[in-house]
Design a protein around this motif. Sequence first.
Motif, short mmCIF file in Angstrom:
data_model
loop_
_atom_site.label_atom_id
_atom_site.label_comp_id
_atom_site.label_asym_id
_atom_site.label_seq_id
_atom_site.Cartn_x
_atom_site.Cartn_y
_atom_site.Cartn_z
N ALA A 178 9.74 13.18 -0.54
CA ALA A 178 9.01 14.38 0.20
C ALA A 178 8.64 15.44 -0.60
N GLU A 179 7.46 15.87 -0.19
CA GLU A 179 7.25 17.19 -1.06
C GLU A 179 7.40 18.30 0.13
N PHE A 180 7.85 19.38 -0.33
CA PHE A 180 7.85 20.86 0.42
C PHE A 180 6.74 21.87 0.04
N LYS A 181 5.87 21.91 0.86
CA LYS A 181 4.82 22.96 0.56
C LYS A 181 5.08 24.32 1.72
N ARG A 182 5.40 25.29 0.76
CA ARG A 182 5.57 26.36 1.83
C ARG A 182 4.46 27.05 2.51
N SER A 183 3.49 27.01 1.54
CA SER A 183 2.15 27.56 1.72
C SER A 183 1.40 26.95 3.31
N GLN A 184 1.92 25.48 3.24
CA GLN A 184 1.10 24.53 4.28
C GLN A 184 2.30 24.02 5.42
N SER A 185 3.46 24.92 5.19
CA SER A 185 4.61 24.81 6.13
C SER A 185 4.63 23.22 6.42
N SER A 186 4.63 22.37 5.32
CA SER A 186 4.62 21.06 5.23
C SER A 186 5.81 20.40 4.50
N PHE A 187 6.16 19.32 5.15
CA PHE A 187 7.02 18.50 4.46
C PHE A 187 6.74 17.00 4.51
N ASN A 188 5.88 16.51 3.99
CA ASN A 188 5.36 15.16 4.06
C ASN A 188 6.08 14.12 3.24
N LEU A 189 6.10 12.89 3.81
CA LEU A 189 7.19 11.86 3.46
C LEU A 189 6.27 10.91 2.64
N ARG A 190 6.36 10.34 1.57
CA ARG A 190 5.41 9.49 0.96
C ARG A 190 6.23 8.40 0.37
N LYS A 191 5.81 7.26 0.02
CA LYS A 191 6.18 6.00 -0.63
C LYS A 191 5.00 5.43 -1.26
N PRO A 192 5.04 5.03 -2.55
CA PRO A 192 3.99 4.36 -3.25
C PRO A 192 3.68 3.12 -3.02
N SER A 193 4.58 2.42 -2.41
CA SER A 193 4.55 0.87 -2.18
C SER A 193 5.24 0.51 -1.02
N VAL A 194 4.78 0.14 0.14
CA VAL A 194 5.57 -0.03 1.33
C VAL A 194 6.07 -1.63 1.42
N HIS A 195 7.03 -1.64 1.95
CA HIS A 195 7.68 -3.03 1.91
C HIS A 195 7.79 -3.44 3.23
N TRP A 196 7.67 -4.54 4.00
CA TRP A 196 7.66 -5.08 5.10
C TRP A 196 9.08 -4.30 5.94
N ALA B 246 0.83 -1.10 0.17
CA ALA B 246 -0.13 0.09 0.02
C ALA B 246 0.79 1.12 -0.01
N SER B 247 0.44 2.24 -0.20
CA SER B 247 0.96 3.74 -0.13
C SER B 247 1.09 4.15 1.19
N LEU B 248 1.97 5.14 1.16
CA LEU B 248 2.20 5.61 2.65
C LEU B 248 2.49 7.26 2.35
N GLU B 249 1.96 7.79 3.58
CA GLU B 249 2.29 9.25 3.88
C GLU B 249 2.35 9.49 5.13
N LEU B 250 3.74 10.12 5.47
CA LEU B 250 3.71 10.48 6.90
C LEU B 250 3.81 12.09 7.03
N ARG B 251 2.99 12.56 7.78
CA ARG B 251 2.78 14.18 7.91
C ARG B 251 4.02 14.67 8.71
N CYS B 252 4.33 16.04 8.35
CA CYS B 252 5.33 16.77 8.93
C CYS B 252 4.82 18.25 8.80
N ASN B 253 4.60 19.01 9.96
CA ASN B 253 4.41 20.36 9.63
C ASN B 253 5.46 21.08 10.64
N TYR B 254 6.03 22.27 10.25
CA TYR B 254 6.61 22.95 11.08
C TYR B 254 6.63 24.39 11.30
N SER B 255 7.01 24.85 12.33
CA SER B 255 6.91 26.28 12.57
C SER B 255 8.34 26.83 12.72
N TYR B 256 8.66 27.81 11.71
CA TYR B 256 9.89 28.37 11.92
C TYR B 256 9.79 30.20 11.48
#
Lengths: 116, 113
Positions: B65-83, B17-27
């Motif tokens: 991972a995709e950096f989105k300045r407007s959302q102060s996010s840097f979410n990690l993704r993987k299309p197909s997770v391995h054990w 399955a695909s995976l997305e882990l969220r990260c938000n920052y405040s700097y």
Amino acid sequence: EPEVTQTPSHQVTQMGQEVILRCVPISNHLYFYWYRQILGQKVEFLVSFYNNEISEKSEIFDDQFSVERPDGSNFTLKIRSTKLEDSAMYFCASSERSGAGNTEAFFGQGTRLTVV
Amino acid sequence: AQSVTQPDIHITVSEGASLELRCNYSYGATPYLFWYVQSPGQGLQLLLKYFSGDTLVQGIKGFEAEFKRSQSSFNLRKPSVHWSDAAEYFCAPEGTNAGKSTFGDGTTLTVKP
């Protein structure tokens, strides 16, 4: 590939004893760091070191902690009188530059300190 | 004050399955951004990093991972997770003037067969 090495991998010490954790940073790196991770918790910054002096430290890094670069290759963290709550994984890291972009800190494998 | 948030403490996905882990920052300014992975009892391994430029960064082990300045996010993704991806994942912004990283609380990934 160059790496940061830490010794020992695991150290057990009695409460109240002094302990020295050792790190060999990557040879051309100039900035050095210690972090700690209490079991099950996040990684916390302790101290950064540059040009033979502390450049920044956290509130965790109190008077019982000290760092030193005794020679051209080692970077040590000393805990003077260990407490039970000092039990944690301690990570050393080094980087070529600080805040200058296009660089990152390389982490060692950590030293697990257990205070009994 | 500088801070980083990983909203998901624990995520379970099925293998493949695909995976997305969220990260938000405040700097105050856009920090440098890193994702690390830690297997049980092991050290920290850098997965990927963002300094500037292309907002979609590729890392090791098939992660991105995709950096989105407007959302102060840097979410990690993987299309197909391995054990073997089961581990703890840490988002760690680095202040451009401080040179040190502030780690998030981490997200524990469990992979179901």
